[in-house]
Design an enzyme around this catalytic site. Structure first.
Site, PDB file in Angstrom:
ATOM      1  N   ASP A   1      44.465  42.108  57.803  1.00  0.00           N
ATOM      2  CA  ASP A   1      43.499  42.567  56.802  1.00  0.00           C
ATOM      3  C   ASP A   1      42.426  41.506  56.601  1.00  0.00           C
ATOM      4  O   ASP A   1      42.197  40.700  57.490  1.00  0.00           O
ATOM      5  CB  ASP A   1      44.166  42.999  55.498  1.00  0.00           C
ATOM      6  CG  ASP A   1      45.424  42.217  55.212  1.00  0.00           C
ATOM      7  OD1 ASP A   1      45.332  40.986  55.321  1.00  0.00           O
ATOM      8  OD2 ASP A   1      46.459  42.823  54.914  1.00  0.00           O
TER       9      ASP A   1
ATOM     10  N   LYS B   1      41.994  45.539  53.131  1.00  0.00           N
ATOM     11  CA  LYS B   1      41.721  46.141  51.833  1.00  0.00           C
ATOM     12  C   LYS B   1      40.460  45.507  51.284  1.00  0.00           C
ATOM     13  O   LYS B   1      40.462  44.350  50.907  1.00  0.00           O
ATOM     14  CB  LYS B   1      42.879  45.869  50.877  1.00  0.00           C
ATOM     15  CG  LYS B   1      44.155  46.517  51.335  1.00  0.00           C
ATOM     16  CD  LYS B   1      45.321  45.974  50.541  1.00  0.00           C
ATOM     17  CE  LYS B   1      46.622  46.342  51.213  1.00  0.00           C
ATOM     18  NZ  LYS B   1      47.748  45.601  50.680  1.00  0.00           N
TER      19      LYS B   1
ATOM     20  N   MET C   1      44.810  36.878  41.824  1.00  0.00           N
ATOM     21  CA  MET C   1      44.116  38.157  41.587  1.00  0.00           C
ATOM     22  C   MET C   1      43.710  38.330  40.124  1.00  0.00           C
ATOM     23  O   MET C   1      43.744  39.442  39.598  1.00  0.00           O
ATOM     24  CB  MET C   1      45.019  39.342  42.004  1.00  0.00           C
ATOM     25  CG  MET C   1      45.405  39.304  43.471  1.00  0.00           C
ATOM     26  SD  MET C   1      46.583  40.586  43.922  1.00  0.00           S
ATOM     27  CE  MET C   1      48.111  39.935  43.261  1.00  0.00           C
TER      28      MET C   1
HETATM   29  N1  SAH Z   1      49.836  36.355  50.010  1.00  0.00           N
HETATM   30  C1  SAH Z   1      48.732  35.617  49.472  1.00  0.00           C
HETATM   31  C2  SAH Z   1      48.245  36.165  48.162  1.00  0.00           C
HETATM   32  C3  SAH Z   1      47.650  37.542  48.252  1.00  0.00           C
HETATM   33  S1  SAH Z   1      47.030  38.116  46.737  1.00  0.00           S
HETATM   34  C4  SAH Z   1      49.145  34.148  49.330  1.00  0.00           C
HETATM   35  O1  SAH Z   1      50.314  33.828  49.451  1.00  0.00           O
HETATM   36  O2  SAH Z   1      48.286  33.315  49.093  1.00  0.00           O
HETATM   37  C5  SAH Z   1      45.334  37.689  46.856  1.00  0.00           C
HETATM   38  C6  SAH Z   1      44.987  36.614  45.844  1.00  0.00           C
HETATM   39  O3  SAH Z   1      45.392  35.364  46.344  1.00  0.00           O
HETATM   40  C7  SAH Z   1      43.522  36.453  45.581  1.00  0.00           C
HETATM   41  O4  SAH Z   1      43.077  37.387  44.618  1.00  0.00           O
HETATM   42  C8  SAH Z   1      43.460  35.048  45.046  1.00  0.00           C
HETATM   43  O5  SAH Z   1      43.865  34.984  43.719  1.00  0.00           O
HETATM   44  C9  SAH Z   1      44.508  34.379  45.890  1.00  0.00           C
HETATM   45  N2  SAH Z   1      43.924  33.733  47.074  1.00  0.00           N
HETATM   46  C10 SAH Z   1      44.126  34.029  48.357  1.00  0.00           C
HETATM   47  N3  SAH Z   1      43.455  33.184  49.158  1.00  0.00           N
HETATM   48  C11 SAH Z   1      42.819  32.320  48.341  1.00  0.00           C
HETATM   49  C12 SAH Z   1      41.996  31.195  48.546  1.00  0.00           C
HETATM   50  N4  SAH Z   1      41.666  30.793  49.771  1.00  0.00           N
HETATM   51  N5  SAH Z   1      41.521  30.528  47.485  1.00  0.00           N
HETATM   52  C13 SAH Z   1      41.847  30.912  46.233  1.00  0.00           C
HETATM   53  N6  SAH Z   1      42.626  31.963  45.974  1.00  0.00           N
HETATM   54  C14 SAH Z   1      43.110  32.664  47.009  1.00  0.00           C
END
Ligand code: SAH
Length: 507
Positions: free
Chosen positions: A36, A58, A173
């Site tokens: 994604d 998404k 999120m």
């Molecule tokens: N599985 C992912 C999270 C998915 S939910 C993990 O473990 O990181 C998606 C959320 O993750 C985003 O809305 C944000 O809050 C956070 N996120 C993902 N990548 C990010 C990044 N590079 N910097 C800051 N927040 C991030």
């Protein structure tokens, strides 16, 4: 059960270097990759060229595929006996719906494995200089979703418990709900003065961090225009950032730098600029091709013992020359007794790849100094000198050699052809604030880049132009543009030094 296997692989938080070795190994042997909106799109290049690449991303509102459809797709691919990599940002089981995917695979009897990834809640904070725990400050961290289920009037988060939580709070999120999150924590008794931060696009060149307190952070983030994806962190560890911040302190951090040299040669510059913190956009303005007629080079190579010297004025020339050697079934032994001159360190390094050492190299990286350097070593009168160069190389060097009585053979060993970057890429690049720097490593990169981008757009942008040397700068000026900086030593390291000096003086 088939032989297929679905690997739920964490891609890490954004910096492509933060994926696990296991994940990369699996990507390299995947039959299909289901992905994604990853921060590290570059990781996809690790998959074999013939792997099925399936985007199920998404985009905030428009879900390309519903979660059930993704589950079905994974089951189907796995049942077909494929090695499937389901690549997910961060860790697959941390708000990644990886748990749902695993359950669907279990139910369908499809083999699967999980490869954890570094989750954003830890990595983004680490890159912002915020340790999630600290011996004297906090001994726990909570990973929390800040995303409320659509249509749910009541919050399903237990804010009372969260407000009383004695450790670091990390909300994923949560940007949209930031006002609600902070207000609810305060309403349930959390100290409004608790330090808080948002880290956007953590671990990437676009990382942005804002800090405040539980009470002020909403206004601070709004004023800074912080949008998703960002991690919200609340806790006293945020204060450590003042001392520990490292990633954003690198000298070229936050600078968007365009590299215009041919794709094959760009990677070294790109890596060096990225290591200094820059966001690099490769927009090759030229590419290197075989000459229209390779017979002259082939002939010269087959009679190479007749030459006293070979002069290489570029790494491309070295590559082209050894390509011809290969075609002739020769190797370095054929050059016994022939002396070799290179124009600079990059060319010398390329030569070394073929097991050869240079006999001469001018002090300054200038074609005009080559003849003088050679004349100090050798009486050039009557000497046969081979110059495998670009089709468009200026004739000055040949004239200089001839003036000393040498018999110079100028051969078009390769062609420099204009490359036109996609208009979409260019439009994206010059939207918003545009690049900070555009780097030019030869006259032909200037000419082709200006033609591709359009003079108007370049003049209208705030981008500064960085030139590798006087010849390139002249070409820049011929378009009525300004070379804002010119490298003192006309090499890639010289150009990077010039960028660093310019950046320092701006601060
Ligand atoms: N599985 C992912 C999270 C998915 S939910 C993990 O473990 O990181 C998606 C959320 O993750 C985003 O809305 C944000 O809050 C956070 N996120 C993902 N990548 C990010 C990044 N590079 N910097 C800051 N927040 C991030």
């Amino acid at each position: 059960m088939s032989d297929g296997c679905v690997y739920l692989v964490g891609a890490g938080p954004g910096d492509p270097g933060l994926m696990t070795i296991r994940g990369r190994d699996l990507l390299r042997q995947a039959d299909a990759v289901v992905y994604d909106n990853l921060a590290a799109r570059r990781l996809l290049d690790e998959a074999p060229g013939d792997a099925e690449m399936i985007y199920v991303g998404k985009q905030a509102a428009a879900h390309t595929l519903k979660q059930e459809q993704i589950n079905e797709l994974l089951v189907k691919l796995g049942s077909e006996g494929k090695q499937v990599v389901r690549l997910k940002g961060g860790d697959p089981f941390v708000f990644g719906r990886g748990g749902e995917e695993a359950l669907a695979l279990v139910e369908a009897g499809v083999k699967f494995e999980v490869v954890p990834g570094i989750t954003a809640g830890i990595a983004a904070l680490a890159y912002a200089g915020i340790p999630v725990t600290h011996r004297n400050i906090t001994s726990s961290m909570a990973l929390i979703t800040g995303h409320e289920m659509p249509g749910k009037a009541e919050s399903y988060l237990d804010y009372e418990a969260l407000a009383g939580w004695p450790g670091t709070l990390g909300f994923y999120m949560g940007v949209k709900n930031l006002p609600k999150i902070t207000a609810s924590l305060i309403a349930h008794g959390k100290d409004p003065a608790t330090p808080a931060a948002l880290v956007r696009w953590g671990t990437t060149a676009r990382q942005e961090t804002v800090t405040g307190t539980l009470e002020t952070i909403t206004d601070v983030a709004t004023a800074a225009g912080i949008k998703p994806p960002a991690l919200i962190v609340v806790g006293h560890v945020v204060a450590l950032r003042e001392k520990i911040s490292w990633f954003e302190n690198r000298p070229l951090f936050g600078k968007k730098i365009v590299v215009t040299r041919a794709r094959l040669q760009a990677s070294r510059v790109t890596a060096q600029l990225e290591a200094l913190g820059a966001e690099v956009i490769e927009l090759p303005a030229i590419r290197i091709e075989a000459p229209d007629d390779s017979a002259p080079l082939d002939q010269a190579v087959s009679a190479i013992q007749a030459y006293d010297w070979i002069i290489f004025t570029s790494a491309n020339g070295v590559d082209a020359f050894f390509g011809a050697m290969e075609r002739a079934g020769l190797d370095a032994r054929a050059l016994a007794g022939v002396k070799v001159c290179v124009i600079g360190p990059g060319t010398a390094a390329k030569l070394a790849q073929f097991g050869l050492r240079k006999d001469a190299q001018p002090k300054a990286y200038k074609a005009s100094e080559i003849t003088e350097t050679l004349a100090k070593i050798d009486d050039l009168n009557g000497k046969k000198i081979l110059c495998p160069r670009a089709d468009i190389a200026p004739k000055e060097l040949i004239h200089d050699l001839e003036a000393r009585g040498a018999e110079a053979t100028d051969i078009a060993a390769y062609r420099t052809v204009g490359e036109t970057p996609g208009q979409e890429l260019l439009d994206d690049l010059f939207a918003d604030r545009g690049p900070d720097w555009i780097t030019f490593t030869s006259s032909s990169t200037v000419t082709n880049f200006v033609n591709a981008v359009g003079l108007d757009r370049l003049q209208a942008s705030n981008a500064k132009l960085a030139s590798i040397g006087p010849v390139t700068s002249n070409t820049i000026r011929s378009f009525d543009l300004t070379a804002d900086i010119e490298a003192e030593s006309h090499t890639i390291p010289g150009l990077i030094d010039a960028l660093l000096i310019a950046q320092k003086s701006q601060e």
